[in-house]
Enzyme design. Structure first.
Site, mmCIF file in Angstrom:
data_model
loop_
_atom_site.group_PDB
_atom_site.id
_atom_site.type_symbol
_atom_site.label_atom_id
_atom_site.label_comp_id
_atom_site.label_asym_id
_atom_site.label_seq_id
_atom_site.Cartn_x
_atom_site.Cartn_y
_atom_site.Cartn_z
ATOM 1 N N LEU A 186 0.869 -1.159 -0.028
ATOM 2 C CA LEU A 186 0.098 -0.187 -0.037
ATOM 3 C C LEU A 186 0.929 1.162 -0.077
ATOM 4 O O LEU A 186 0.508 2.400 -0.471
ATOM 5 C CB LEU A 186 -0.898 0.102 1.203
ATOM 6 C CG LEU A 186 -2.078 -0.737 1.196
ATOM 7 C CD1 LEU A 186 -2.702 -1.072 2.614
ATOM 8 C CD2 LEU A 186 -2.913 -0.660 0.029
ATOM 9 N N GLY A 217 6.384 4.325 4.500
ATOM 10 C CA GLY A 217 6.649 5.291 5.305
ATOM 11 C C GLY A 217 8.093 5.376 5.956
ATOM 12 O O GLY A 217 8.780 4.801 5.930
ATOM 13 N N GLY A 218 8.113 6.425 6.879
ATOM 14 C CA GLY A 218 9.323 6.473 7.746
ATOM 15 C C GLY A 218 9.540 5.303 8.522
ATOM 16 O O GLY A 218 10.780 5.154 8.705
ATOM 17 N N VAL A 235 3.888 -0.986 4.451
ATOM 18 C CA VAL A 235 2.405 -1.216 4.909
ATOM 19 C C VAL A 235 1.994 -1.986 3.655
ATOM 20 O O VAL A 235 1.880 -1.728 2.230
ATOM 21 C CB VAL A 235 1.392 -0.020 5.038
ATOM 22 C CG1 VAL A 235 0.150 -0.331 5.586
ATOM 23 C CG2 VAL A 235 2.131 0.954 6.094
ATOM 24 N N ASP A 289 2.888 13.009 14.148
ATOM 25 C CA ASP A 289 3.213 13.214 12.844
ATOM 26 C C ASP A 289 1.764 13.347 11.969
ATOM 27 O O ASP A 289 1.622 12.516 11.060
ATOM 28 C CB ASP A 289 3.883 11.672 12.405
ATOM 29 C CG ASP A 289 4.746 11.766 10.841
ATOM 30 O OD1 ASP A 289 4.864 12.921 10.649
ATOM 31 O OD2 ASP A 289 5.066 10.583 10.460
#
Length: 665
Positions: free
Chosen positions: A344, A347-348, A352, A464
């Site tokens: 999907l 990220g950091g 995912v 975040d």
């Protein structure tokens, strides 16, 4: 002339006789049947199709062809058979009643092909074969339903219809199971009518009358399959394990119901003797033992590799969190082995993947996070378990976790429309969000942050807040994701040396200095999020290929506000299709939340009140306070106050020519 008439009558009589026949046993019929392979007629008239020889075929056919008229095909046949296995509970292959254009089956194979086909002929339309199989071995290659079934075959051993062997008891009015290889005699009726074109098959023990209900009834147009001249009979075969197959009697008729067999005249079956020579038994036992040892070794190797592949970290203290933990195997299966096709986003903190949990058939999103230390892991898992209790319509639900080697996996509910940033920034043809959707998303995120800061049993810092962490459900409602997790990742570190966590452009200036996040630092990020949504631009960076220098969204918004042109920063893709008062509210509230002094920012409760219209947003003054020492890229800094839950107040600000936001983030 008389001689010609006699010959015509003789030929006519012979043709009539060939439309029906009956064998109440086959005594003296060895020359009246076409047999090959290991088929033979025993002295008492019993037709033995197979003996205990392995890998053998046999065939027995009525020696004269029967004639079918085009589109006028009908027939009725019945026969009595028995199957006796050599080894109890271990069966060879079965018996097949066949209508065939030939009696030449020299190229056929035993075992699974039952003396009817071979790999190159099975399934050919040119076979012109109709068959009913009594099969006692399940062959996956031809999709057999089980190892004890009756099937209708057309040109292939893949049955067009099949059912487990059974018969309908008219007395008890229930279906009762039959074991084809029980050694007991059973009777079969096969019937086909030219009008209804139904091929009906019925089976019952010899001691029962013909049942009133068919076991199989299949609509077939046999005119397109059978030729004008065909042969009728039986094929059979043995494999690695063998049966003795017997036919005790047989009746056939093409002009009505087949004549009933005289059961009193049928030859008796041999007494069942399950006999295995001692030498064969020893060889069988040795081979079986070797095979079992080989299987055990394979299973042990697979089990070892499986353990290594799906090994998880599971410590005694985690027992109390067992309801919140998923197995790695379930997550591996759910995400199809974490394939890139299920990815999907990245990220950091990790990748995912989407997936479907097989145990509950639920779509989920699985985040894979690397961790290098056990320090603080117990507290981390405890906090994950606590965060599972968060319940809010604008939060992505955290469902649980899994630990494996140097990896942590977090399981969330799946959001089908992905993240907000794709709708705001991607130029791949994704439709832009209308203003009403954007405004509802902003209010949803504000409500979620208020819940995390003030309305849950503990204070949860998000750390975040940004468009890429705002996910959209099936109805395009905002769901704030990754809540609380930025803070959780710091359990490995000493609080005094914690690295600044967050995304450049969203980090409040004081966090860069103190390294201590607060609810106010979440408000700061929320302010940048408001500008993102209203302006359709990222916080910083080159906004187009023609830009020579980096662009800072907050500076531009402040400059436009200072010139009285705040709406100039609105997203051009909206083409003016927005509520001006709502757009102005969003942009000014964003600037208020970006105040460089944490104490001067509104709380999330104030932000929600401004968005709901229950409090009035104060104006942003442009006075400059030279003693404050606070800079915000020509923004402001001074003390002020915010409204209570039922009132409003004003703020004072100052401006400067430098940018702490640029320097600190």
């Amino acid at each position: 002339m008389i001689l010609v008439v006699v010959l015509i009558l003789a030929v006519h009589t012979l043709a009539q006789n060939e439309t029906h026949f009956i064998y109440n046993g086959f005594q003296g019929s060895i020359n009246k049947l076409h047999v090959d392979g290991i088929a033979t007629v025993l002295p008492n008239g019993l037709l033995q199709m197979t003996n205990y020889s392995i890998h053998k075929t046999s065939h027995a056919f009525y020696p004269h062809p029967v004639t079918f008229r085009p589109n006028r095909i009908s027939f009725s046949t019945t026969f009595v058979f028995a199957m006796t296995p050599q080894v109890p509970n271990h069966s060879g292959h079965g018996i097949v009643f066949v209508i065939s254009p030939t009696t030449n089956f020299n190229d056929t194979l035993p075992s699974a092909y039952i003396g009817l086909f071979n790999p190159s002929t099975d399934g050919l339309l040119t076979n012109h074969i109709v068959a009913v199989e009594l099969d006692t071995v399940q062959n996956a290659d031809v999709d057999d339903i089980d190892g004890n079934h009756v099937g209708i075959d057309i040109n292939s051993l893949k049955s067009v219809d099949a059912a487990s062997a059974a018969f309908y008891s008219d007395e008890e009015r229930v279906n009762k199971t039959l074991q084809l290889n029980s050694g007991k005699p059973m009777q079969v009726w096969i019937e086909y009518g030219e009008v209804d074109m139904l091929l009906n098959v019925t089976v019952s023990p010899l001691s029962y009358p013909k049942p009133s209900k068919y076991l199989l009834s299949k609509h077939l147009n046999l005119s397109s399959i059978l030729l004008h001249s065909m042969y009728v009979g039986f094929t059979s075969a043995t494999g690695l394990v063998s049966n003795c197959h017997y036919i005790q009697g047989w009746s056939w008729n093409q002009n009505g119901k087949a004549q009933d067999l005289d059961l009193s005249k049928l030859p008796s079956l041999p007494k069942i003797k399950h006999h295995i020579k001692k030498k064969q038994l020893i060889i069988f036992v040795v081979l079986l033992a070797v095979l079992l040892m080989f299987l055990v070794m394979i299973i042990a190797a697979v089990w070892f590799l499986w353990r290594k592949k799906f090994e998880e970290l599971l410590e005694p203290w985690e027992k109390e969190y067992a309801p919140h933990r998923y197995s790695f195997m379930d997550l591996y299966v759910a995400t199809k082995g974490f394939k890139n096709s299920e990815l999907l986003g990245v990220g950091g903190f990790g990748k995912v993947y989407k997936g479907v949990l097989p145990s509950i058939n639920r779509q989920v999103a699985v985040k894979r996070v690397s961790h290098d230390s056990k320090q603080g892991m117990k507290e981390f898992v405890a906090e994950i378990s606590s965060l599972r209790k968060l319940r809010h319509r604008n939060l992505v639900q955290l469902l649980g976790y899994c630990r494996r080697k140097r990896e942590l996996l977090l399981v969330y509910e799946y959001m089908p429309n992905g993240s907000l940033d794709k709708f705001l920034f991607d130029k791949d043809g994704k439709s832009n969000l209308c203003w009403s959707s954007r405004f509802n998303i902003i209010k949803g995120v504000a409500s979620a942050l208020l819940y995390l800061h003030e309305e849950w049993e503990q204070v949860v810092l998000h750390r975040d807040v940004k468009a890429s962490n705002v996910l959209l459900d099936a109805d395009m409602n905002a769901r704030l994701g990754d809540f609380g997790l930025a803070r959780l990742y710091d359990h490995n570190n000493d609080p005094r040396t914690t690295n600044v966590v967050g995304t450049i452009g969203y980090i409040a200036p004081e966090v860069s200095r103190t390294q201590k996040p607060t609810t106010s630092s979440d408000v700061f990020a929320f302010g940048m999020f408001l500008l993102e949504v209203g302006c359709g631009r990222r916080p910083s960076g080159k906004q187009s290929d023609n830009d020579a220098e980096d662009f800072f969204l907050s500076d531009w918004a402040y400059d436009c506000w200072k010139r009285g042109e705040i709406l100039m920063v609105s997203d051009p893709t909206l083409e003016g299709n927005y509520q001006e008062k709502e757009m102005e509210l969003i942009l000014k509230l964003g600037l208020l939340c970006l105040h460089p002094k944490a104490a001067e920012r509104p709380t999330m409760r104030h932000a929600v009140m401004f968005l709901d219209g229950s409090a009035t947003l104060p104006d942003i003054p442009s006075e400059y306070d030279p003693e404050s020492g606070i800079y915000f890229g020509e923004v402001w800094g001074n003390s002020g106050s915010y409204p209570s839950s039922s009132g409003t107040a004003s703020l004072t600000f100052m401006s400067s020519s430098n940018s702490v936001l640029q320097r600190g983030c």
